[in-house]
Motif scaffolding. Sequence first.
Motif, PDB file in Angstrom:
ATOM      1  N   SER A  41      72.976 -94.849  14.202  1.00 45.02           N
ATOM      2  CA  SER A  41      73.812 -94.639  15.578  1.00 45.02           C
ATOM      3  C   SER A  41      75.190 -94.821  15.421  1.00 45.02           C
ATOM      4  O   SER A  41      75.682 -95.061  14.248  1.00 45.02           O
ATOM      5  CB  SER A  41      73.204 -95.715  16.520  1.00 45.02           C
ATOM      6  N   GLY A  42      76.071 -94.618  16.480  1.00 45.86           N
ATOM      7  CA  GLY A  42      77.388 -94.768  16.607  1.00 45.86           C
ATOM      8  C   GLY A  42      78.332 -94.178  15.564  1.00 45.86           C
ATOM      9  O   GLY A  42      77.774 -93.009  15.064  1.00 45.86           O
ATOM     10  N   THR A  43      79.324 -94.514  15.277  1.00 44.84           N
ATOM     11  CA  THR A  43      80.178 -93.726  14.288  1.00 44.84           C
ATOM     12  C   THR A  43      79.888 -93.656  12.839  1.00 44.84           C
ATOM     13  O   THR A  43      80.045 -92.562  12.294  1.00 44.84           O
ATOM     14  CB  THR A  43      81.806 -94.690  14.176  1.00 44.84           C
ATOM     15  N   GLY A  44      78.877 -94.546  12.545  1.00 43.14           N
ATOM     16  CA  GLY A  44      78.161 -94.287  11.053  1.00 43.14           C
ATOM     17  C   GLY A  44      77.626 -93.039  10.964  1.00 43.14           C
ATOM     18  O   GLY A  44      77.470 -92.398  10.042  1.00 43.14           O
ATOM     19  N   GLN A  45      76.767 -92.822  12.249  1.00 41.95           N
ATOM     20  CA  GLN A  45      75.931 -91.599  12.481  1.00 41.95           C
ATOM     21  C   GLN A  45      76.924 -90.198  12.055  1.00 41.95           C
ATOM     22  O   GLN A  45      76.417 -89.516  11.367  1.00 41.95           O
ATOM     23  CB  GLN A  45      75.286 -91.372  13.423  1.00 41.95           C
ATOM     24  N   TRP A  46      78.046 -90.322  12.887  1.00 40.28           N
ATOM     25  CA  TRP A  46      79.052 -89.061  12.512  1.00 40.28           C
ATOM     26  C   TRP A  46      79.472 -89.157  11.280  1.00 40.28           C
ATOM     27  O   TRP A  46      79.709 -88.205  10.505  1.00 40.28           O
ATOM     28  CB  TRP A  46      80.049 -89.216  13.575  1.00 40.28           C
ATOM     29  N   THR A  47      79.993 -90.319  10.577  1.00 43.61           N
ATOM     30  CA  THR A  47      80.810 -90.331   9.465  1.00 43.61           C
ATOM     31  C   THR A  47      79.958 -89.891   8.339  1.00 43.61           C
ATOM     32  O   THR A  47      80.318 -89.154   7.468  1.00 43.61           O
ATOM     33  CB  THR A  47      81.247 -91.758   9.339  1.00 43.61           C
ATOM     34  N   ALA A  48      78.522 -90.367   8.245  1.00 47.84           N
ATOM     35  CA  ALA A  48      77.809 -89.982   7.403  1.00 47.84           C
ATOM     36  C   ALA A  48      77.652 -88.100   7.041  1.00 47.84           C
ATOM     37  O   ALA A  48      77.554 -87.724   6.073  1.00 47.84           O
ATOM     38  CB  ALA A  48      76.146 -90.413   7.422  1.00 47.84           C
ATOM     39  N   GLU A 221      74.456-103.934  22.985  1.00 43.62           N
ATOM     40  CA  GLU A 221      74.699-105.370  22.399  1.00 43.62           C
ATOM     41  C   GLU A 221      73.314-105.593  21.645  1.00 43.62           C
ATOM     42  O   GLU A 221      73.254-106.279  20.512  1.00 43.62           O
ATOM     43  CB  GLU A 221      75.063-106.235  23.302  1.00 43.62           C
ATOM     44  N   ASP A 222      72.333-105.371  22.114  1.00 40.36           N
ATOM     45  CA  ASP A 222      70.903-105.542  21.560  1.00 40.36           C
ATOM     46  C   ASP A 222      70.620-104.505  20.305  1.00 40.36           C
ATOM     47  O   ASP A 222      69.759-104.668  19.657  1.00 40.36           O
ATOM     48  CB  ASP A 222      69.677-105.360  22.382  1.00 40.36           C
ATOM     49  N   GLY A 223      71.716-103.638  20.079  1.00 41.88           N
ATOM     50  CA  GLY A 223      71.532-102.714  18.972  1.00 41.88           C
ATOM     51  C   GLY A 223      70.362-101.677  19.055  1.00 41.88           C
ATOM     52  O   GLY A 223      70.024-101.312  17.998  1.00 41.88           O
ATOM     53  N   LYS A 224      70.225-101.452  20.402  1.00 40.66           N
ATOM     54  CA  LYS A 224      69.138-100.142  20.521  1.00 40.66           C
ATOM     55  C   LYS A 224      69.303 -98.903  20.634  1.00 40.66           C
ATOM     56  O   LYS A 224      68.725 -97.757  20.410  1.00 40.66           O
ATOM     57  CB  LYS A 224      68.601-100.542  22.005  1.00 40.66           C
ATOM     58  N   SER A 225      70.836 -98.480  20.592  1.00 40.95           N
ATOM     59  CA  SER A 225      71.306 -97.228  20.660  1.00 40.95           C
ATOM     60  C   SER A 225      70.813 -96.345  19.456  1.00 40.95           C
ATOM     61  O   SER A 225      71.016 -97.001  18.194  1.00 40.95           O
ATOM     62  CB  SER A 225      72.904 -97.225  20.947  1.00 40.95           C
ATOM     63  N   MET A 226      70.611 -94.903  19.642  1.00 41.45           N
ATOM     64  CA  MET A 226      70.266 -94.280  18.427  1.00 41.45           C
ATOM     65  C   MET A 226      71.424 -93.019  18.568  1.00 41.45           C
ATOM     66  O   MET A 226      70.956 -92.240  17.818  1.00 41.45           O
ATOM     67  CB  MET A 226      68.906 -93.677  18.903  1.00 41.45           C
ATOM     68  N   GLY A 227      72.307 -93.140  19.217  1.00 38.80           N
ATOM     69  CA  GLY A 227      73.323 -92.197  19.246  1.00 38.80           C
ATOM     70  C   GLY A 227      74.423 -92.519  20.463  1.00 38.80           C
ATOM     71  O   GLY A 227      74.756 -93.884  20.594  1.00 38.80           O
ATOM     72  N   LYS A 228      75.025 -91.624  20.859  1.00 40.97           N
ATOM     73  CA  LYS A 228      76.211 -91.711  21.807  1.00 40.97           C
ATOM     74  C   LYS A 228      75.715 -92.422  23.202  1.00 40.97           C
ATOM     75  O   LYS A 228      74.708 -91.664  23.782  1.00 40.97           O
ATOM     76  CB  LYS A 228      77.070 -90.611  22.194  1.00 40.97           C
ATOM     77  N   VAL A 229      76.118 -93.422  23.679  1.00 42.12           N
ATOM     78  CA  VAL A 229      75.753 -93.885  25.017  1.00 42.12           C
ATOM     79  C   VAL A 229      77.005 -93.566  26.117  1.00 42.12           C
ATOM     80  O   VAL A 229      78.138 -94.028  25.556  1.00 42.12           O
ATOM     81  CB  VAL A 229      75.671 -95.518  24.933  1.00 42.12           C
ATOM     82  N   LEU A 230      76.528 -92.772  27.042  1.00 46.71           N
ATOM     83  CA  LEU A 230      77.520 -92.441  28.099  1.00 46.71           C
ATOM     84  C   LEU A 230      77.429 -92.994  29.536  1.00 46.71           C
ATOM     85  O   LEU A 230      76.474 -93.483  29.802  1.00 46.71           O
ATOM     86  CB  LEU A 230      77.890 -90.873  28.156  1.00 46.71           C
ATOM     87  N   TYR A 231      78.635 -93.188  30.177  1.00 44.46           N
ATOM     88  CA  TYR A 231      78.316 -93.508  31.474  1.00 44.46           C
ATOM     89  C   TYR A 231      78.840 -92.287  32.369  1.00 44.46           C
ATOM     90  O   TYR A 231      79.679 -91.492  32.295  1.00 44.46           O
ATOM     91  CB  TYR A 231      79.338 -94.491  32.092  1.00 44.46           C
ATOM     92  N   LYS A 232      78.016 -92.114  33.548  1.00 46.83           N
ATOM     93  CA  LYS A 232      78.105 -90.843  34.358  1.00 46.83           C
ATOM     94  C   LYS A 232      78.978 -91.234  35.864  1.00 46.83           C
ATOM     95  O   LYS A 232      78.680 -92.344  36.276  1.00 46.83           O
ATOM     96  CB  LYS A 232      76.863 -90.206  34.985  1.00 46.83           C
ATOM     97  N   LEU A 233      80.190 -90.790  35.770  1.00 42.53           N
ATOM     98  CA  LEU A 233      80.970 -90.878  36.958  1.00 42.53           C
ATOM     99  C   LEU A 233      80.409 -90.146  38.282  1.00 42.53           C
ATOM    100  O   LEU A 233      79.872 -89.175  38.314  1.00 42.53           O
ATOM    101  CB  LEU A 233      82.347 -90.421  36.687  1.00 42.53           C
TER     102      LEU A 233
END
Length: 233
Positions: A41-48, A221-233
């Motif tokens: 997930s996160g930046t590591g996913q992109w960087t790899a 914070e629980d480390g559950k994300s598998m990619g990008k997490v977004l908020y919808k306005l």
Amino acid sequence: MDMQTAVACMTQGLTAHYLSSSVGAGLARPGDWVLVYGVGSGTGQWTAQMCKLRGYRVIGTTSHAKLERSSREEKDATTSAFGCEELIVLENVPGKSYASYSSVDIPSKITEITGGKGCTLVIDGVGKSTYEISLKCLAKRGLFVSFGNASGAVPAFPVLKLTPQSAYVTRPKLGDYVATREELLERVNEVFGWVMDGKLKIVVDKVFGLEEVAAGHEYLEDGKSMGKVLYKL
């Protein structure tokens, strides 16, 4: 390109771009081994993925929970999908989805995978929990790239710790790698181009409404994300 994908590309995509293309320039060459933490997930996913596009041989780390979830949900968070030639799977912190970096002897794994050479680049966004591990994973004249503090800030350490490998260390930030409009556009154009050409796999894991801000933070914070997490306005 849809709006969610475009938004997802910006901070993490541009951070991964400078980490993979600029920070180690002149030190790392195609075919060299690179260690990237947190490829699930996160930046590591992109960087790899971007390191693979640069011709590096990528070793990634992820947790059992994220590996199992990626298979179950078919999000393509697999070794090959994110540019990793080798994957080090770690146990989870009890009650959490993120990895325990003390659960596996990572330096020994790196020695085994690289035939004793170590990694030319170690790209570390974890921080306090991993910096000593990172230093032990470096090849001779390798570069320790500390760009994040997910587990806390890296404490001050004696420069003599760099001596065994004649190593280098850097603590970069995105702002200094998009310092001019020309540099910003160069990075944006390459990242967006890779996405549109299908060379980068973008995972928008979850979208929260603004009324769900607290839930979104708990999810991260629980480390559950598998990619990008977004908020919808």
